[in-house]
Design a protein around this motif. Structure first.
Motif, PDB file in Angstrom:
ATOM      1  N   VAL A   1       0.841  -1.194   0.000  1.00 53.40           N
ATOM      2  CA  VAL A   1       0.000   0.000   0.000  1.00 53.40           C
ATOM      3  C   VAL A   1       0.880   1.249   0.000  1.00 53.40           C
ATOM      4  CG1 VAL A   1      -0.224   0.075   2.525  1.00 53.40           C
ATOM      5  CG2 VAL A   1      -1.980   1.134   1.101  1.00 53.40           C
ATOM      6  N   THR A   2       0.467   2.237  -0.797  1.00 50.53           N
ATOM      7  CA  THR A   2       1.162   3.524  -0.818  1.00 50.53           C
ATOM      8  C   THR A   2       0.196   4.600  -0.329  1.00 50.53           C
ATOM      9  OG1 THR A   2       0.547   3.996  -3.125  1.00 50.53           O
ATOM     10  CG2 THR A   2       2.619   2.816  -2.751  1.00 50.53           C
ATOM     11  N   ILE A   3       0.704   5.518   0.484  1.00 49.72           N
ATOM     12  CA  ILE A   3      -0.123   6.572   1.076  1.00 49.72           C
ATOM     13  C   ILE A   3       0.610   7.897   0.906  1.00 49.72           C
ATOM     14  CG2 ILE A   3      -1.341   7.341   3.146  1.00 49.72           C
ATOM     15  CD1 ILE A   3      -1.024   4.472   4.240  1.00 49.72           C
ATOM     16  N   GLY A   4      -0.033   8.846   0.239  1.00 56.40           N
ATOM     17  CA  GLY A   4       0.617  10.124  -0.017  1.00 56.40           C
ATOM     18  C   GLY A   4      -0.334  11.290   0.159  1.00 56.40           C
ATOM     19  N   GLN A   5       0.220  12.486   0.042  1.00 53.64           N
ATOM     20  CA  GLN A   5      -0.549  13.723   0.179  1.00 53.64           C
ATOM     21  C   GLN A   5      -1.176  14.109  -1.165  1.00 53.64           C
ATOM     22  OE1 GLN A   5      -1.030  16.209   2.873  1.00 53.64           O
ATOM     23  NE2 GLN A   5      -2.462  16.966   1.326  1.00 53.64           N
ATOM     24  N   TYR A   6      -2.469  14.385  -1.166  1.00 57.52           N
ATOM     25  CA  TYR A   6      -3.119  14.935  -2.354  1.00 57.52           C
ATOM     26  C   TYR A   6      -2.663  16.371  -2.556  1.00 57.52           C
ATOM     27  CZ  TYR A   6      -6.697  17.283  -5.144  1.00 57.52           C
ATOM     28  OH  TYR A   6      -7.339  18.045  -6.089  1.00 57.52           O
ATOM     29  N   LEU A   7      -2.319  16.701  -3.797  1.00 54.19           N
ATOM     30  CA  LEU A   7      -1.974  18.072  -4.175  1.00 54.19           C
ATOM     31  C   LEU A   7      -2.872  18.489  -5.329  1.00 54.19           C
ATOM     32  CD1 LEU A   7       1.940  17.852  -4.077  1.00 54.19           C
ATOM     33  CD2 LEU A   7       0.423  18.842  -2.343  1.00 54.19           C
ATOM     34  N   GLN A   8      -3.488  19.622  -5.221  1.00 53.47           N
ATOM     35  CA  GLN A   8      -4.453  20.089  -6.211  1.00 53.47           C
ATOM     36  C   GLN A   8      -3.766  20.432  -7.535  1.00 53.47           C
ATOM     37  OE1 GLN A   8      -6.293  23.878  -5.277  1.00 53.47           O
ATOM     38  NE2 GLN A   8      -8.284  23.177  -6.053  1.00 53.47           N
TER      39      GLN A   8
END
Length: 289
Positions: free
Chosen positions: A233-240
């Protein structure tokens, strides 16, 4: 995890989201190859913040089936609309470029092609075959769409048998309708479960944070992925990507990403990549180990 309740973009990006500008000889070489062969990479189409780092190390993620998607997800920087005609020479182009770049582990992804009866799965398998024929020592990850859950199309990916097959749930159940307008949370889980049942060695999925999810919802999403026998699983920050896309509700702290990493490892995932700049294919070569 504290959640911002309004829809305004947090003022300024925190220091942990600083990235290096894409520079260097290797980056320039890869940029030239992508332009020369008219290839589409998710690095450029998706405005990935790691493009400079990854290309500087001589790795890239290729996007097949054009650069126009039939879906209009609220988070994605890839163009949406009516795609162009399928380029049947694309598999050879991608395979040739991987050979020229001397890539040891390649990641292939695509736009959604709901306009095609096969969902693009025939081009998918032809691309994998071309890469293996021209680059027999290159390992592969395929980051696939859901193919609308149609098993005969998913079976083509299974037949190709890449070392890793990934499909992203992208967000928690509650936010799926807003974030992935034409997708379904449970359908994505079923695709992942089906891949494992059919014998894919390693399956993988990714989540973006900062869209208004609660900590417990992230934990539950990870539990759901584990129940579907997902390995990585990969988890990252959403960037607009632009002002037209969903706003960032919150910038997740490095400490919170560590909480999710610890939780995922305790659940039993083989690999957990959790950090602000983590993306689906970031350092993907580690995931075959």
């Amino acid at each position: 995890m504290e959640t911002v309740l309004d829809n305004t973009l947090p003022v300024g990006k925190p220091k942990w989201l600083k990235v290096k500008l894409p520079i260097g000889q290797k980056y320039t070489e890869l940029r030239g190859l992508v332009d020369r062969y008219s290839l589409n990479t998710i690095c450029t189409s998706g405005s990935c913040p790691n493009m400079g780092e990854c290309w500087g190390e001589g790795t890239a993620t290729f996007m097949i089936l054009g650069n126009v998607c039939t879906r209009s997800c609220g988070f994605c920087g890839v163009k949406t609309g009516r795609p162009e005609t399928v380029d049947w020479d694309e598999p050879e182009k991608v395979a040739r470029s991987i050979k020229i770049m001397n890539i040891k582990h390649a990641v292939i992804t695509s736009v959604d092609r709901d306009d095609l009866k096969d969902g693009g799965s025939i081009i998918w398998i032809e691309t994998v075959k071309a890469i293996r024929r021209m680059n027999p020592n290159t390992t592969l990850e395929t980051l696939i769409p859901d193919f609308q859950g149609i098993e005969r199309n998913i079976d083509r990916i299974v037949e190709a048998n890449p070392e890793v097959v990934s499909h992203n749930v992208e967000t928690v159940r509650r936010l799926t309708r807003e974030v992935r307008i034409q997708a379904k949370y449970d359908r994505s889980l079923e695709v992942l479960r089906y891949l494992k049942e059919k014998g894919i060695n390693r399956t993988k999925s990714g989540i973006m944070l900062g869209l208004g999810e609660q900590e417990e919802e992230v934990f539950q999403t990870m539990r759901d992925l584990k129940a579907a026998n997902v390995d990585i699983v990969t988890i990252g920050q959403y960037l607009q990507p632009s002002k037209k896309h969903l706003p960032v509700k919150e910038f997740i702290t490095p400490d919170q990403f560590k909480v999710y990493e610890k939780f995922g490892l305790e659940l039993g995932f083989r690999h957990v990549e959790s950090g602000a700049l983590v993306r689906s294919s970031y350092k993907a070569q580690k995931h075959i180990l």
